[in-house]
Design an enzyme around this catalytic site. Structure first.
Site, PDB file in Angstrom:
ATOM      1  N   ASP A  78     -12.707   1.658  -2.172  1.00  0.00           N
ATOM      2  CA  ASP A  78     -12.591   1.231  -0.777  1.00  0.00           C
ATOM      3  C   ASP A  78     -12.175   2.424   0.066  1.00  0.00           C
ATOM      4  O   ASP A  78     -11.023   2.851   0.037  1.00  0.00           O
ATOM      5  CB  ASP A  78     -11.532   0.129  -0.640  1.00  0.00           C
ATOM      6  CG  ASP A  78     -12.021  -1.187  -1.200  1.00  0.00           C
ATOM      7  OD1 ASP A  78     -13.240  -1.423  -1.144  1.00  0.00           O
ATOM      8  OD2 ASP A  78     -11.193  -1.953  -1.698  1.00  0.00           O
ATOM      9  N   LEU A  79     -13.104   2.917   0.813  1.00  0.00           N
ATOM     10  CA  LEU A  79     -12.877   4.134   1.595  1.00  0.00           C
ATOM     11  C   LEU A  79     -11.619   4.014   2.450  1.00  0.00           C
ATOM     12  O   LEU A  79     -11.422   3.040   3.154  1.00  0.00           O
ATOM     13  CB  LEU A  79     -14.084   4.354   2.516  1.00  0.00           C
ATOM     14  CG  LEU A  79     -13.991   5.624   3.348  1.00  0.00           C
ATOM     15  CD1 LEU A  79     -14.127   6.846   2.458  1.00  0.00           C
ATOM     16  CD2 LEU A  79     -15.028   5.600   4.435  1.00  0.00           C
ATOM     17  N   ASP A  80     -10.801   5.041   2.411  1.00  0.00           N
ATOM     18  CA  ASP A  80      -9.588   5.106   3.233  1.00  0.00           C
ATOM     19  C   ASP A  80      -8.629   3.964   2.968  1.00  0.00           C
ATOM     20  O   ASP A  80      -7.798   3.636   3.816  1.00  0.00           O
ATOM     21  CB  ASP A  80      -9.954   5.110   4.734  1.00  0.00           C
ATOM     22  CG  ASP A  80     -10.687   6.368   5.123  1.00  0.00           C
ATOM     23  OD1 ASP A  80     -10.666   7.328   4.342  1.00  0.00           O
ATOM     24  OD2 ASP A  80     -11.275   6.389   6.211  1.00  0.00           O
ATOM     25  N   GLU A  81      -8.720   3.350   1.812  1.00  0.00           N
ATOM     26  CA  GLU A  81      -7.847   2.212   1.540  1.00  0.00           C
ATOM     27  C   GLU A  81      -7.011   2.424   0.284  1.00  0.00           C
ATOM     28  O   GLU A  81      -6.400   1.485  -0.210  1.00  0.00           O
ATOM     29  CB  GLU A  81      -8.676   0.920   1.398  1.00  0.00           C
ATOM     30  CG  GLU A  81      -9.325   0.443   2.668  1.00  0.00           C
ATOM     31  CD  GLU A  81      -8.321  -0.083   3.679  1.00  0.00           C
ATOM     32  OE1 GLU A  81      -7.223  -0.480   3.276  1.00  0.00           O
ATOM     33  OE2 GLU A  81      -8.640  -0.067   4.873  1.00  0.00           O
ATOM     34  N   ARG A 122       0.806  -1.209   0.000  1.00  0.00           N
ATOM     35  CA  ARG A 122       0.000   0.000   0.000  1.00  0.00           C
ATOM     36  C   ARG A 122       0.846   1.270   0.000  1.00  0.00           C
ATOM     37  O   ARG A 122       0.343   2.377   0.074  1.00  0.00           O
ATOM     38  CB  ARG A 122      -0.978   0.003   1.176  1.00  0.00           C
ATOM     39  CG  ARG A 122      -2.282   0.680   0.735  1.00  0.00           C
ATOM     40  CD  ARG A 122      -3.270   0.899   1.812  1.00  0.00           C
ATOM     41  NE  ARG A 122      -3.823   2.228   1.682  1.00  0.00           N
ATOM     42  CZ  ARG A 122      -4.451   2.878   2.624  1.00  0.00           C
ATOM     43  NH1 ARG A 122      -4.640   2.297   3.792  1.00  0.00           N
ATOM     44  NH2 ARG A 122      -4.895   4.103   2.421  1.00  0.00           N
TER      45      ARG A 122
END
Lengths: 290, 290, 290, 290
Positions: free
Chosen positions: C233-236, A218
């Site tokens: 994908d929220l905050d991902e 990430r």
């Protein structure tokens, strides 16, 4: 903190409880009656009204070893009985006995032993226990006993019993210096002394297996470490200290782990040092670090 | 610190002097006699024997505004007269009056005004004074008076006189938010309130002209800032706060200055905030920050 | 990076694709054929064999505006057709058009606008859109249009349509500067330009509601922020930049939030600045930041 | 950087010189002609027009050991002769031979030896030389030769001669890991390999004797360290890496020194690691660190 605060005739008084008017005056009053000189005093309340009260006092008292028993009795009466407070009174000179559990990674262990040898940490190390034999020679070069207690799924209960036999009565603190086994709730309860653990940390967290690989995937820019007291909820106990180190896309997964190791040993050594100097007070699942 | 500590009926007591047994007990004793509840107490000694003593106490006392005069009298007697200590007693609710001096650079000033507006800083800003007119409009948008007092070599004495006329009696603190003029010793003495300055800092220092250019030429990897109280020795006063930010060979001299501006405004805002909350105690050319 | 790299006749070439021998030689060969001078070149491979290839090249080419079309054609042939690489060729002088979405918190927005005004960010700001009217006056003082598009559960689809009408064709980047609404996958797809978000971060993460309260309850010692590209994908999404700031038990939950705000605006401004200078290359769910 | 970049058939090419169009194309062209695959490439110019050019390229070339001589010849012709550039071509697999000079403090030395043993540093350590015998046993436990060369005012010239006899031809880098003697200009010239030093650093600097004491007296909030190449101007050479650690009034002078030791060993180990991976390019009195 170093210096006189760890010497003869210096004492530390840790007080914790429900906040109410007059606690500081009571505590300092008792110390003054005994002729003690307060060297440093830190006090904090979680909430001024109806909150929790925390105080760490370092004082000098002539002939402390002979008088600490009597002082303890008076504090028992004045703080515990009358005000319902918890307190702990210790001679600053007395070193805490700190055992360490390790597996194969040596970075946290060696850093602690090396700091111990050069006088940074106010403790003794009665033993190092490992589920692997690998670090035995290294540990014994520091003149510290090393015990190998293998642990596998079937032998876990027996291994914990053996570990308890080694530890019980001999230690004031257990440090998990990258010990890769989970301790049972029963073990923690039976042991009866605080346990400090260190583990890698990221923002955000990467739960589950392979955290470094997933952090890399990430693109994290920081690698961190958290030292905390161990509770039954793995990796969820009160935090003592944290820090981070900067990384970039240039670092491989293995590089991230090495940077992580650097910050782990720094953070763990601070946490152990502060604990040994009674600077960390637990407050539920949080801590106050003076 | 925010919250109740800045509200009605909260007070702060700052004590400083030669260390001796019983000071904490005396202070907390007086507060307890008055029925005050100690909310937080930080104490430190520069040296346990024969050193300097510092204490900051926050307390709650019902009806403080009406009783602070009497409390002050008793402290005068018990701390100043008997124990030879300096003390300062303030109502936490009272905001310090903070004037700012600026030149052309706006980053530190705007950051302070913006934090002030959103309630982060416990202060009022009676005026901004500048040797240039450039920032007037900006300042007045915050409903703060802006005074332009030009300064050049010949007019410096007259300008300082004009500045003193504006400030005297109206301010509790003067902040030099990138004010590029040196204040005379006479000005500082006449003004009679603390002055906080911010300036760029490097490891090692690059004294003299063109520090960013010279830092670049030596390949520095960190750019920093230092907030300190102003004394007659320019840039040599007691340090309140410092921080750094990482740079590399990729940054041009101008980039270094921008990174420097980022760290300057963070560091200055912390120093001003802590001063306004009476968390900074001067100790000769050093500080204790609680 | 500032300076000449943002001026006339400077170009940036971003290349991304499967790694294979000869890419750098091909790229620099084409530039040399055109008579361009490479000013800086950063290249990285996720894995030397069979990995992904990333390159950012800044070059100077006389009369670039007239020749960029032809250069693009040749790169299309040589990089895209023959080597199967993605590339992007931009004139460095051209500022990206950056819209901002905000709610009520102003710290990230004002910091960006203020940096924009002082010339730190190489962008224009065609509009600020908010689901609340509160920040309108503030924004318009910067001579930037402000549009109020209320959003509630029932009107969300209509609101997104209105937002898209405002944005489509007018922006190259959307920044969520503390915008407290979740954008639908359809919105992101329809918008078709990158979206950068900022959010608070802790080690470990505190998922769900009230993260600051829960971080406080566990005694965290660091408060952080993460700037990332927004995916469904929220905050991902892929992380661009992160940083932390130190806190202690002295800070209240509100203090933690303020410290968090400080690190949020620093981190977001760096991410936006780097994006505008084409220094961030996405790689799946990760980033390479040159 | 770890991983494949240190393995067989990987090479590093460092290029430095006056910037001019076409250098990158020339370098990558030669590598491509040889069939090499560029794994990573970092390039930087001090100034796009008329500045200095720096490039570090890591490449994979089958059968590199057999072909490196021929590659070197071609580069000599194409880069040195035609373009007037300095270049260095090294097999990445080859470990640099790093000698260390120490006095009595062990923290930097042990940290380097420990990192070396666990495979973090791509080097060999042919010897440790000290003007004191104290650390001999420690060093020899790592199977590294230790030589005691006493130095005093009268014997300095003779001692340097003895040191040179030990070092000449045997080392590629000399690390001063808290070596408390000044090396003469003649020694540096005669030695002919780079020398890296670590020293404590403050903002601002405290020149002269007793820096920690004086830093304490001014209330510094950060303690730092700087690793740099040694030049004849003591402590004034090009900076490779710097970092700081936070301190407060709670830390005694001795605590400051301990915090300083922590940051010294981190900073020195990074500088040595980067140097061993040819990531640091000197540029006059500055450095480019890729």
């Amino acid at each position: 903190m170093t210096g006189p605060e760890r010497m003869t005739d210096y004492g530390r008084l840790i007080v914790r409880g429900e906040d109410r008017p007059g606690i500081v005056a009571n505590v300092s009053g008792v110390l003054t009656e005994f002729g003690a000189n307060i060297v440093s005093l830190d006090q904090s309340s979680s909430d001024p009204s109806g909150g929790r009260f925390f105080q760490r006092t370092v004082f000098h008292l002539d002939d402390l070893p002979a008088r600490i028993g009597r002082l303890n009795d008076v504090l028992e009466q004045r703080l515990a009985d009358r005000l319902g407070l918890d307190f702990r009174l210790v001679e600053a000179k007395r070193r805490k006995r700190v055992a360490m559990f390790v597996s194969k990674a040596d970075h946290c262990l060696l850093d602690l032993l090396w700091r111990q040898r050069r006088g940074e940490l106010h403790m003794t190390v009665p033993m190092v226990v490992s589920n692997h034999p690998d670090l035995g020679e290294e540990v014994r070069q520091f003149d510290i006993p090393f015990f190998h207690v293998p642990v596998d799924k079937d032998s876990k209960a027996a291994a914990e019993k053996e570990q308890l036999n080694l530890l019980k009565g001999n230690v004031d603190l257990l440090v998990l210096a990258r010990y890769m086994q989970i301790l049972s709730g029963g073990f923690l309860e039976e042991l009866g002394v605080p346990v400090i653990n260190i583990h890698h940390s990221f923002l955000p967290a990467f739960m589950g297996a392979g955290p470094y690989q997933r952090a890399k995937e990430r693109g994290v820019k920081l690698v961190g470490a958290t030292a905390h007291y161990v509770t039954e909820d793995l990796d969820e106990g009160p935090i003592i200290e944290q820090d981070v180190i900067r990384v970039s896309h240039r670092e491989s997964v293995r590089d991230l782990q090495r940077r992580g190791a650097d910050v782990e040993r720094l953070v763990l050594s601070r946490a152990v040092s502060w604990h040994c100097d009674d600077r960390v007070i637990r407050d539920g699942n949080s801590t106050v670090v003076f």
